[in-house]
Design a protein around this motif. Structure first.
Motif, PDB file in Angstrom:
ATOM      1  N   TYR A 534       0.855  -1.195   0.000  1.00  0.00           N
ATOM      2  CA  TYR A 534       0.000   0.000   0.000  1.00  0.00           C
ATOM      3  C   TYR A 534       0.886   1.237   0.000  1.00  0.00           C
ATOM      4  N   SER A 535       0.289   2.376  -0.285  1.00  0.00           N
ATOM      5  CA  SER A 535       1.101   3.593  -0.161  1.00  0.00           C
ATOM      6  C   SER A 535       0.894   4.196   1.208  1.00  0.00           C
ATOM      7  N   THR A 537       0.172   6.774   4.104  1.00  0.00           N
ATOM      8  CA  THR A 537      -0.754   7.909   4.228  1.00  0.00           C
ATOM      9  C   THR A 537       0.073   9.178   4.473  1.00  0.00           C
ATOM     10  N   ASP A 564      -4.030   6.766  16.450  1.00  0.00           N
ATOM     11  CA  ASP A 564      -5.219   5.993  16.810  1.00  0.00           C
ATOM     12  C   ASP A 564      -4.989   4.529  16.453  1.00  0.00           C
ATOM     13  N   GLY A 566      -4.875   1.138  14.843  1.00  0.00           N
ATOM     14  CA  GLY A 566      -4.922   0.693  13.449  1.00  0.00           C
ATOM     15  C   GLY A 566      -4.477   1.725  12.433  1.00  0.00           C
ATOM     16  N   GLY A 568      -1.509   2.489  11.579  1.00  0.00           N
ATOM     17  CA  GLY A 568      -0.304   2.077  10.850  1.00  0.00           C
ATOM     18  C   GLY A 568       0.976   2.627  11.454  1.00  0.00           C
ATOM     19  N   PRO A 744      -6.523   4.506   3.891  1.00  0.00           N
ATOM     20  CA  PRO A 744      -7.759   4.667   3.116  1.00  0.00           C
ATOM     21  C   PRO A 744      -8.575   3.372   3.072  1.00  0.00           C
ATOM     22  N   PRO A 853      -6.578  -8.710   9.821  1.00  0.00           N
ATOM     23  CA  PRO A 853      -7.339  -7.729   9.039  1.00  0.00           C
ATOM     24  C   PRO A 853      -8.756  -8.165   8.654  1.00  0.00           C
TER      25      PRO A 853
HETATM   26  N1  LIG Z   1      -0.999   3.192   4.513  1.00  0.00           N
HETATM   27  C1  LIG Z   1      -1.664   2.088   4.696  1.00  0.00           C
HETATM   28  N2  LIG Z   1      -2.597   1.704   3.804  1.00  0.00           N
HETATM   29  C2  LIG Z   1      -3.297   0.562   3.982  1.00  0.00           C
HETATM   30  N3  LIG Z   1      -3.128  -0.277   5.024  1.00  0.00           N
HETATM   31  C3  LIG Z   1      -2.200   0.064   5.942  1.00  0.00           C
HETATM   32  C4  LIG Z   1      -1.436   1.242   5.824  1.00  0.00           C
HETATM   33  N4  LIG Z   1      -0.607   1.322   6.907  1.00  0.00           N
HETATM   34  C5  LIG Z   1      -0.846   0.222   7.645  1.00  0.00           C
HETATM   35  N5  LIG Z   1      -1.797  -0.534   7.062  1.00  0.00           N
HETATM   36  C6  LIG Z   1      -2.348  -1.763   7.602  1.00  0.00           C
HETATM   37  O1  LIG Z   1      -3.164  -1.390   8.695  1.00  0.00           O
HETATM   38  C7  LIG Z   1      -3.169  -2.397   9.665  1.00  0.00           C
HETATM   39  C8  LIG Z   1      -2.849  -1.794  10.965  1.00  0.00           C
HETATM   40  O2  LIG Z   1      -1.524  -1.331  11.009  1.00  0.00           O
HETATM   41  P1  LIG Z   1      -0.642  -1.387  12.300  1.00  0.00           P
HETATM   42  O3  LIG Z   1      -0.728  -2.702  12.961  1.00  0.00           O
HETATM   43  O4  LIG Z   1       0.673  -0.821  11.994  1.00  0.00           O
HETATM   44  O5  LIG Z   1      -1.434  -0.342  13.132  1.00  0.00           O
HETATM   45  P2  LIG Z   1      -1.101   0.203  14.547  1.00  0.00           P
HETATM   46  O6  LIG Z   1      -1.208   1.659  14.467  1.00  0.00           O
HETATM   47  O7  LIG Z   1       0.150  -0.392  15.049  1.00  0.00           O
HETATM   48  O8  LIG Z   1      -2.345  -0.354  15.322  1.00  0.00           O
HETATM   49  P3  LIG Z   1      -2.484  -0.811  16.807  1.00  0.00           P
HETATM   50  O9  LIG Z   1      -2.423   0.416  17.593  1.00  0.00           O
HETATM   51  O10 LIG Z   1      -3.803  -1.409  16.812  1.00  0.00           O
HETATM   52  O11 LIG Z   1      -1.400  -1.767  17.072  1.00  0.00           O
HETATM   53  C9  LIG Z   1      -2.152  -3.434   9.236  1.00  0.00           C
HETATM   54  O12 LIG Z   1      -2.833  -4.532   8.687  1.00  0.00           O
HETATM   55  C10 LIG Z   1      -1.341  -2.705   8.190  1.00  0.00           C
HETATM   56  O13 LIG Z   1      -0.886  -3.599   7.205  1.00  0.00           O
END
Ligand SMILES: Nc1ncnc2c1ncn2[C@@H]1O[C@H](COP(=O)(O)OP(=O)(O)OP(=O)(O)O)[C@@H](O)[C@H]1O
Length: 987
Positions: A534-535, A537, A564, A566, A568, A744, A853
């Motif tokens: 993915y790209s 954000t 927040d 999820g 990323g 997104p 996911p």
């Molecule tokens: N830019 C992005 N576009 C699409 N999906 C993304 C993007 N960045 C992360 N993801 C996906 O979003 C999901 C959540 O990411 P991640 O586990 O890093 O979140 P987090 O902020 O660490 O969440 P948590 O606080 O719940 O641990 C993962 O499945 C990841 O692959």
């Protein structure tokens, strides 16, 4: 006569005649003289003596006993009872007494020589009619003019929660008139003047500032006449008039220094509004009235008390308007306040002491009295035990009271009487030097703060609420300011050059300017970005740029990455690791649970597989408590030799035997679960181990010689969005990076709040069925693993496994909880992720970081057991993919449904965290463990004082900007060193 009164009571309780005779003789022989204090009679004499004499008698009322005590009615009134009804509950006894209504004093005296009659002039006070006779005029209306205070804002405090112990004895006589008038001090002191700037903020209320001209900038070297540390850290023995006993009492309670004493802040202020209408038991009120008697009374060989009676006039709501002749007169009614202080100990019963006591209050003085009132049985008579009394010298004084002073309520400490504390504090305040403030004037002016001595006076003896508020603000500011100053000062101390120090301060001041464009990222990082499915954000991009900017600087980074659930964050942390690995260094990624370590490890391997190989791929290892010994040894060797460039693991990473060759960054996920000291230990360990960096010497051109001895960068990640205030308090020494958008394609999780009764669960099961049929996966989250007898209302994960399996026979159920072995947990999660199980019954273990996911539904059982921020975290386990998801919060109590509704309305973690902070305070928001790392603020409340913390942070930056080593501000430096190292509390 009082003895006979007691007889009535005892007879009504069924004591024998013989016993009663003995009791009477007993009392008479021992010479109980001052018998008019009725509470003493009953409270002291009967329980201790008569009851033992008269134990378990079955005889009825001895009529003979009444023969010699005719006219007892009057005596009962003399004793402060509202007639005979007060004295006995026994109707027959009352009747008998009324028949003997004639009162023969001489007879009574003959029979009971120890009784003195007519000793006290206030006898008629107890008679509901006597004071209306006109013979006494407690307070002429003209004297009251202007004295009656105006009611003040009513929403100060709940008087019900302010009570201190009332029965404790007050063994201090020299300072009965202890109340200290701020305004008086103000008038006396030529150094004080009104400050126009502060007046604006607090309306026209009196604000105290120095009369001398203020320096306009903090850059002026400090010249305080009295060093704050010198004064505040003096022993309390310097307070005049302290007896040895009081001194040791105070010291035993922890009040060694004036600082400790002055920092014993009031818990709240009582609303001392004028009792214009009804007076209810337990209210804190203020009255102005006239002293009509003051008596020091010896109640027994070792017990005495002071009783001051004050007559007041108040508005009478009960007046029947039809009977009104003169409207003004009939609206007022007289009441009598009985101010009492008790003394235990033989030395307090001697006549000189008692005389001295009663002479403290002069009959005819107009006084202002405040305290908690208790209604007495006699109408219009009220008792006040913990009171403040101030003599109004003349009518001019009325202005002080007309405002209605806040009445400070102190928390008691180690059993010390709050009233005693109030008195000692007021004496300590008198010793306060005027020129006492370590904080530069530029800062106090910029942030419109009171000076320190005014703040102490204002918090302990405010003339009005605005002043108390300003004082509180100043003292809160101090708490935050020294915390921020301490943290930043420590960081600056660790740096070598002025440029480095300025750079560090700049980073805090202008974080928006500090970022590195993608073109300048290392090849490794850029390749990793390319490999992502993915790209990034915009938020992820700017967060990565900020972090890489920091990484490239020769100063150890200390940054908190927040976002927040999820959003990323993990990928941003991976990119930071890639950047240092790309420069020839090592990275460590520490997470709180094995589950998370495994998940991150697998996720990273998966991403690396897709990464284009240019100059080799990073070698990654997983090191947790469950790693087999041989494998762990192998990994440790690899880290020491520099063969492994990235290690992901749990606490095991900070074990002593783990040594790194060239560690450049430590990612600490869920930083709060590790604690500040652990982070520090981690830091120190890495610092020393990185000295012998092998890779560093062979590193790319980025690395300079100074890098070799540099501590590693630390990137902390908080998965719980915490309000900025808390972040500053918890991580005041860290720069903050926030990810504010979500990837997104995420659709907000639909949240339902359903009552957990039979119908509710039927509905929930139906929704689960629909989800499973549609190919979704469901989490069921439980508050406990096993059913407990103590809390039978809680649903338990293990116990429900069978029920759910039976209810959904076509689907597989899995179980995941903290008591399972680590490989069992991994397996359970793997099966759920792979779709081998469709329903996962789990406890809170999934709260942090679990990322499946395609999980699309979550049901939280007994959701009322979780905090809002925690539920938001849990809810974040679903809706991580593109599938529309739902979360059901089932509450077993209807009252909790309302609290949970906020989750239905918002999915913004920061907003919810703020709500949680407001509703439950930082302790509950952060959880027991994390809040243990919060500094303890004696007066500040993080949930409402966030703006002051922000100001304190900026002020600390400003001061340090002007003097990195605080040499220009010697008093401030001295004070900083005296303050507790707050950051280590709780670790
Ligand atoms: N830019 C992005 N576009 C699409 N999906 C993304 C993007 N960045 C992360 N993801 C996906 O979003 C999901 C959540 O990411 P991640 O586990 O890093 O979140 P987090 O902020 O660490 O969440 P948590 O606080 O719940 O641990 C993962 O499945 C990841 O692959």
């Amino acid at each position: 006569m009082a003895v006979v009164a007691s007889v009535v009571h005892l007879c009504s309780m069924g004591f024998s005649e013989k016993c009663l005779r003995r009791a009477i003789i007993f009392e008479a022989e021992r010479g109980y003289r001052n018998i008019f204090g009725r509470s003493l009679r009953y409270n002291n004499f009967f329980p201790s003596n008569i009851l033992t004499l008269c134990f378990r008698s079955k005889l009825n009322f001895p009529e003979k006993m009444l023969e010699g005590v005719a006219g007892y009615e009057k005596e009962s009134i003399l004793m402060g009872y509202n007639g005979l009804d007060d004295l006995s509950d026994n109707a027959r006894a009352r009747e008998k007494l009324r028949e003997n209504i004639e009162f023969d004093v001489s007879l009574a005296r003959k029979q009971f020589p120890s009784i003195t009659l007519g000793y006290f002039p206030t006898v008629e006070l107890y008679d509901g009619t006597a004071h209306c006779s006109g013979s006494r005029e407690p307070l002429a209306p003209e004297n009251l003019k202007g004295y009656l205070p105006i009611p003040v804002d009513a929403n100060w405090a709940d008087p019900n929660c302010m009570y201190g112990p009332t029965d404790t004895l007050y063994a201090e006589i020299s300072n009965i008139n202890s109340s200290y008038l701020l305004e008086e001090k103000l008038k006396e002191s030529p150094m004080y003047s009104r400050s126009p700037s502060l007046e604006t903020e607090a309306g026209n209320d009196l604000q105290l500032t120095r009369g001398e001209p203020c320096s306009s900038s903090s850059s002026q070297t400090q010249q305080t006449a009295v060093s704050v540390a010198e004064f505040l850290d003096k022993s309390i023995s310097c307070i005049s008039g302290l007896t040895k006993r009081q001194l040791s009492q105070l010291e035993n309670s922890g009040f060694y220094t004036l600082r400790k004493l002055l920092h014993h802040f009031p818990r709240s202020y009582a609303d001392l509004q004028n009792a214009e209408v009804e007076i209810d038991d337990g209210q804190y009120l203020i009255f102005v009235g006239k002293i009509i008697s003051s008596r020091g009374i010896r109640a027994s060989l070792s017990f005495s008390f002071l009783e001051v009676v004050v007559a007041c006039e108040i508005a009478d709501i009960e007046t029947n308007s039809e009977c009104m002749v003169n409207e003004d007169e009939s609206r007022r009614r007289k009441i009598y306040l009985h101010l009492k202080k008790f003394f235990r100990g033989a030395r307090f019963t001697c006549q000189p002491f008692l005389r001295c006591l009663q002479e403290k209050h002069k009959e005819g003085d107009i006084v202002c009295v405040s305290g908690k009132v208790r209604t007495m049985r006699c109408k219009d008579h009220f008792e006040i035990r913990e009171y403040n009394i101030d003599v109004l010298k003349d009518e001019e004084d009325s202005s002080v009271y007309a405002k209605g002073r806040p009445y400070p309520i102190y928390p008691s400490k180690k059993g010390l009487n709050p009233d005693f504390l109030r008195d000692i504090i007021s004496r300590a305040l008198k010793t306060l030097p005027i020129n006492l403030d370590p904080i530069p004037k530029g800062v106090t002016q910029d942030y419109r703060l009171l000076c320190l001595s005014d703040a102490y006076i204002g918090i302990h003896q405010p003339t009005n609420l605005n002043q108390a508020d300003l004082a509180r603000k100043r003292l809160i500011f101090d708490e935050f300011f020294y915390l921020q100053l301490g943290k930043l000062f420590q960081m600056l101390e660790g740096l070598g050059t002025k440029i480095e120090k300025d750079g560090l301060l700049d980073r805090y001041r202008k974080p928006e300017l500090n970022s590195t464009f993608m073109e300048e990222w290392s090849c490794m990082t850029k390749n990793f970005v390319k490999a992502l499915p993915y790209s990034l954000t915009p938020s992820q991009l700017s967060a990565t740029s900020e972090i890489i900017w920091d990484i490239k600087r020769p100063v150890p980074m200390n940054r908190l990455l927040q976002g927040d659930v999820g959003c990323g964050k993990t990928v941003v942390a991976f990119l930071a690791c890639m950047e240092v690995i790309g420069s020839g260094y090592q990275a460590a990624f520490m997470v709180p649970t094995e589950l998370l370590a495994v998940q991150h490890y697998e996720n990273l391997l998966h991403l690396l597989e897709k990464m284009e190989e240019v100059h080799g791929k990073p070698s990654v290892a997983l090191l947790t408590g469950s790693t087999p010994t041989k494998q762990a040894q192998f990994i440790r060797k690899g880290l020491q030799a520099g063969d492994i460039s990235l290690v992901i693991g749990t606490h095991s990473l900070i074990a002593e035997k783990v040594e790194f060759s060239a560690l450049r960054i430590a990612i600490v996920d869920e930083q709060h679960r590790f604690g500040v000291v652990q982070r520090g230990r981690f830091n120190g360990k890495l610092y020393f181990n990185s000295i012998n960096s092998k890779l560093a010497s062979a590193s790319s051109k980025d690395s300079q010689k100074s890098d070799i001895v540099m501590a590693p960068h630390v990137l902390a990640m908080s998965a719980t969005p915490i309000p900025r205030t808390l972040a500053l308090a918890l991580y005041g020494d860290m720069s903050l990076t926030q990810i504010t958008d979500l990837p997104p394609g995420r659709t907000p999780v639909e949240t339902y709040i359903i009552e957990g009764n039979e119908t509710g669960f039927e509905k929930i099961y139906q929704m689960m069925e629909e989800e499973l049929v549609g190919g979704g996966k469901v989490y069921l989250v439980y508050p406990v693993i096993e059913q407990s007898e103590q809390l039978p209302q809680l649903r338990a994960a293990s116990a429900d496994l069978e029920t759910i399996s039976r209810r959904f026979p076509d689907y597989n159920c899995g179980l995941l909880h903290g008591k399972m072995k680590s490989d069992e947990k991994d397996e359970a999660l793997r099966r759920f992720r792979a779709g081998e199980t469709n329903i996962l019954l789990s406890t809170q273990v999934i709260e942090i970081g679990v990322d499946v996911p395609d999980a699309s539904m979550m049901v939280v059982m007994n959701a009322e057991r979780f905090g809002i921020a925690q539920l938001h975290q849990l809810r974040g386990r679903v809706g991580r993919g593109e599938r529309k998801s739902k979360c059901i919060l089932s509450a077993s109590t209807t009252t909790s449904l309302n609290r949970l509704k906020v989750l239905g309305k918002s999915s913004d973690g920061f907003y919810l965290a703020n709500m949680d902070l407001l509703l439950r305070g930082p302790g509950d928001l952060l959880g027991k463990k994390q809040s243990g790392h919060l500094p303890e603020f004696p007066i500040a409340r993080l949930e409402i004082d966030g703006n002051i913390l922000q100001e304190a942070h900026l002020a600390a930056l400003k001061v340090l900007g002007e003097s990195h080593d605080l040499e220009k501000f010697s008093d401030l430096k001295a004070e900083l060193s005296m303050r507790q190292p707050l950051c280590f509390l709780g670790d």
